[in-house]
Design a protein around this motif. Structure first.
Motif, PDB file in Angstrom:
ATOM      1  N   PHE A  43       0.858  -1.184   0.000  1.00 15.40           N
ATOM      2  CA  PHE A  43       0.000   0.000   0.000  1.00 15.40           C
ATOM      3  C   PHE A  43       0.894   1.234   0.000  1.00 15.40           C
ATOM      4  CE2 PHE A  43      -4.391  -1.294   1.811  1.00 15.40           C
ATOM      5  CZ  PHE A  43      -4.434  -2.392   0.964  1.00 15.40           C
ATOM      6  N   SER A  44       0.532   2.234  -0.781  1.00 11.85           N
ATOM      7  CA  SER A  44       1.339   3.455  -0.843  1.00 11.85           C
ATOM      8  C   SER A  44       0.890   4.505   0.160  1.00 11.85           C
ATOM      9  CB  SER A  44       1.280   4.041  -2.257  1.00 11.85           C
ATOM     10  OG  SER A  44      -0.065   4.316  -2.621  1.00 11.85           O
ATOM     11  N   THR A  45      -0.243   4.301   0.819  1.00 10.50           N
ATOM     12  CA  THR A  45      -0.768   5.287   1.753  1.00 10.50           C
ATOM     13  C   THR A  45      -1.145   4.632   3.078  1.00 10.50           C
ATOM     14  OG1 THR A  45      -2.995   4.988   0.818  1.00 10.50           O
ATOM     15  CG2 THR A  45      -1.666   6.804  -0.054  1.00 10.50           C
ATOM     16  N   SER A  46      -1.074   5.421   4.141  1.00 11.42           N
ATOM     17  CA  SER A  46      -1.553   4.969   5.450  1.00 11.42           C
ATOM     18  C   SER A  46      -3.049   5.212   5.597  1.00 11.42           C
ATOM     19  CB  SER A  46      -0.808   5.688   6.577  1.00 11.42           C
ATOM     20  OG  SER A  46       0.545   5.282   6.615  1.00 11.42           O
ATOM     21  N   PHE A  47      -3.555   6.281   4.952  1.00 14.24           N
ATOM     22  CA  PHE A  47      -4.991   6.539   4.915  1.00 14.24           C
ATOM     23  C   PHE A  47      -5.597   5.786   3.739  1.00 14.24           C
ATOM     24  CE2 PHE A  47      -3.756  10.267   7.430  1.00 14.24           C
ATOM     25  CZ  PHE A  47      -4.754  10.269   8.396  1.00 14.24           C
ATOM     26  N   GLU A  52     -15.176  -7.168   2.930  1.00 11.98           N
ATOM     27  CA  GLU A  52     -14.704  -5.784   2.962  1.00 11.98           C
ATOM     28  C   GLU A  52     -13.520  -5.595   2.029  1.00 11.98           C
ATOM     29  OE1 GLU A  52     -14.430  -2.704   6.476  1.00 11.98           O
ATOM     30  OE2 GLU A  52     -12.683  -4.036   6.559  1.00 11.98           O
ATOM     31  N   HIS A  53     -13.493  -4.440   1.359  1.00  8.45           N
ATOM     32  CA  HIS A  53     -12.381  -4.070   0.483  1.00  8.45           C
ATOM     33  C   HIS A  53     -11.719  -2.818   1.033  1.00  8.45           C
ATOM     34  CE1 HIS A  53     -10.056  -3.489  -3.175  1.00  8.45           C
ATOM     35  NE2 HIS A  53     -10.455  -2.230  -3.187  1.00  8.45           N
ATOM     36  N   VAL A  54     -10.389  -2.853   1.156  1.00 12.77           N
ATOM     37  CA  VAL A  54      -9.613  -1.714   1.661  1.00 12.77           C
ATOM     38  C   VAL A  54      -8.637  -1.272   0.586  1.00 12.77           C
ATOM     39  CG1 VAL A  54      -8.031  -0.877   3.447  1.00 12.77           C
ATOM     40  CG2 VAL A  54      -9.797  -2.556   4.039  1.00 12.77           C
ATOM     41  N   SER A  55      -8.676  -0.001   0.215  1.00 16.90           N
ATOM     42  CA  SER A  55      -7.742   0.562  -0.767  1.00 16.90           C
ATOM     43  C   SER A  55      -7.818   2.083  -0.677  1.00 16.90           C
ATOM     44  CB  SER A  55      -8.082   0.107  -2.194  1.00 16.90           C
ATOM     45  OG  SER A  55      -9.270   0.747  -2.652  1.00 16.90           O
ATOM     46  N   ASN A  56      -6.954   2.768  -1.448  1.00 21.71           N
ATOM     47  CA  ASN A  56      -6.979   4.234  -1.421  1.00 21.71           C
ATOM     48  C   ASN A  56      -7.751   4.837  -2.579  1.00 21.71           C
ATOM     49  OD1 ASN A  56      -5.313   4.335  -3.699  1.00 21.71           O
ATOM     50  ND2 ASN A  56      -3.450   4.757  -2.542  1.00 21.71           N
ATOM     51  N   ALA A  57      -8.510   4.010  -3.319  1.00 23.87           N
ATOM     52  CA  ALA A  57      -9.373   4.461  -4.420  1.00 23.87           C
ATOM     53  C   ALA A  57      -8.576   5.117  -5.550  1.00 23.87           C
ATOM     54  CB  ALA A  57     -10.446   5.420  -3.907  1.00 23.87           C
ATOM     55  N   GLY A  58      -7.313   4.733  -5.705  1.00 23.31           N
ATOM     56  CA  GLY A  58      -6.509   5.256  -6.805  1.00 23.31           C
ATOM     57  C   GLY A  58      -5.915   6.623  -6.566  1.00 23.31           C
ATOM     58  N   ILE A  59      -5.947   7.119  -5.332  1.00 21.78           N
ATOM     59  CA  ILE A  59      -5.372   8.433  -5.036  1.00 21.78           C
ATOM     60  C   ILE A  59      -3.869   8.443  -5.273  1.00 21.78           C
ATOM     61  CG2 ILE A  59      -4.940  10.097  -3.181  1.00 21.78           C
ATOM     62  CD1 ILE A  59      -7.642   9.308  -2.016  1.00 21.78           C
ATOM     63  N   LYS A  60      -3.199   7.325  -4.948  1.00 20.46           N
ATOM     64  CA  LYS A  60      -1.758   7.213  -5.139  1.00 20.46           C
ATOM     65  C   LYS A  60      -1.418   5.771  -5.487  1.00 20.46           C
ATOM     66  CE  LYS A  60       2.653   8.237  -2.809  1.00 20.46           C
ATOM     67  NZ  LYS A  60       3.285   8.731  -1.553  1.00 20.46           N
ATOM     68  N   GLU A  61      -0.417   5.597  -6.331  1.00 20.57           N
ATOM     69  CA  GLU A  61       0.018   4.257  -6.729  1.00 20.57           C
ATOM     70  C   GLU A  61       1.285   3.866  -5.970  1.00 20.57           C
ATOM     71  OE1 GLU A  61      -1.666   2.244  -8.513  1.00 20.57           O
ATOM     72  OE2 GLU A  61      -3.203   3.666  -9.128  1.00 20.57           O
ATOM     73  N   PRO A  62       1.494   2.567  -5.695  1.00 19.78           N
ATOM     74  CA  PRO A  62       0.620   1.447  -6.054  1.00 19.78           C
ATOM     75  C   PRO A  62      -0.620   1.375  -5.170  1.00 19.78           C
ATOM     76  CG  PRO A  62       2.466   0.669  -4.746  1.00 19.78           C
ATOM     77  CD  PRO A  62       2.719   2.127  -5.009  1.00 19.78           C
ATOM     78  N   ASN A  63      -1.674   0.792  -5.723  1.00 19.62           N
ATOM     79  CA  ASN A  63      -2.934   0.678  -4.993  1.00 19.62           C
ATOM     80  C   ASN A  63      -3.542  -0.707  -5.254  1.00 19.62           C
ATOM     81  OD1 ASN A  63      -5.294   1.461  -3.520  1.00 19.62           O
ATOM     82  ND2 ASN A  63      -6.308   1.885  -5.473  1.00 19.62           N
ATOM     83  N   PRO A  64      -2.910  -1.760  -4.738  1.00 19.89           N
ATOM     84  CA  PRO A  64      -3.387  -3.111  -5.028  1.00 19.89           C
ATOM     85  C   PRO A  64      -4.684  -3.462  -4.325  1.00 19.89           C
ATOM     86  CG  PRO A  64      -1.636  -3.217  -3.412  1.00 19.89           C
ATOM     87  CD  PRO A  64      -1.724  -1.782  -3.856  1.00 19.89           C
ATOM     88  N   GLY A  65      -4.963  -2.827  -3.191  1.00 25.10           N
ATOM     89  CA  GLY A  65      -6.162  -3.154  -2.424  1.00 25.10           C
ATOM     90  C   GLY A  65      -6.051  -4.512  -1.740  1.00 25.10           C
TER      91      GLY A  65
END
Length: 209
Positions: free
Chosen positions: A155-159, A184-197
């Motif tokens: 994950f590229s983000t903590s949020f 449940e799915h957890v990801s950053n919604a494409g705000i920053k890459e990588p975003n594998p979810g």
């Protein structure tokens, strides 16, 4: 003798004490919640109301691919005045606030992280809201104290955002207990890459009071 082996970035194998680290938090939270539930049950007001719409405390287990799992404790706070009719049933809402301990096959020196979350949730019950069965959906925000970096994804983000769908059942004389199966799915919604979810299967037990 409780160590397991993992491959480091250099390709070497090194011992890692996974089993105790992975499960101690779950055992502690289950014991704490059981004690709290017992105390609440002893002091509850004896009435015939439907407690399934009241606030609750809960414990939850979550599982994802490649050895990732999580133990969660949380509370739900109902939107007492809000409701809507839908498809012959009734929709109500609540806030879900929680803390999770994630364990995984880490690519760095750590293999776990804390995750805090807050989520608005919409719950639908058939039969004008009288059914013990319900379905729900929610989307909210999470924060991880360390980024989720495993040997399989990063994950590229903590949020991040967390979205879920679930089905459940309320039971007990006042419908104060509930069990629920969720995805449940957890990801950053494409705000920053990588975003594998990451996708989790979750089992939850809640107690309303």
């Amino acid at each position: 003798m409780f160590n397991t082996l993992h491959r480091s970035p250099s390709g070497d194998f090194a011992p890692r004490q996974r089993p105790w680290a992975r499960h101690t938090f779950a055992i502690f939270t289950l014991a704490l919640t059981a004690s709290a539930t017992s105390a609440i049950a002893q002091t509850s007001v004896d009435n015939s109301g439907d407690l399934s719409r009241a606030k609750s405390i809960y414990v939850q287990g979550s599982w994802a691919e490649h050895g990732t799992d999580a133990a969660t404790v949380g509370v739900t706070l109902p939107w007492k005045e809000w409701k809507a009719d839908l498809w012959g049933g009734q929709v109500r809402g609540h806030w879900d606030l929680y803390v999770s301990r994630l364990s995984f096959d880490g690519r760095r020196s750590y293999d776990s992280t804390w995750m805090f979350g807050v989520k608005p949730v919409w719950r639908w019950r058939p039969d004008a809201g009288r059914s013990p069965w319900f379905a729900e959906a929610g989307v909210g925000l999470t924060y991880m104290t360390d980024r989720y970096i495993t040997v399989h994804k990063e994950f590229s983000t903590s949020f991040n955002f967390a979205t879920h769908l679930g089905v459940g059942y309320s039971f007990g004389e006042q419908r104060q207990h509930e069990v629920q199966l969720r995805v449940e799915h957890v990801s950053n919604a494409g705000i920053k890459e990588p975003n594998p979810g990451e996708n989790f299967v979750q089992i939850r037990y809640g107690y309303h009071f």
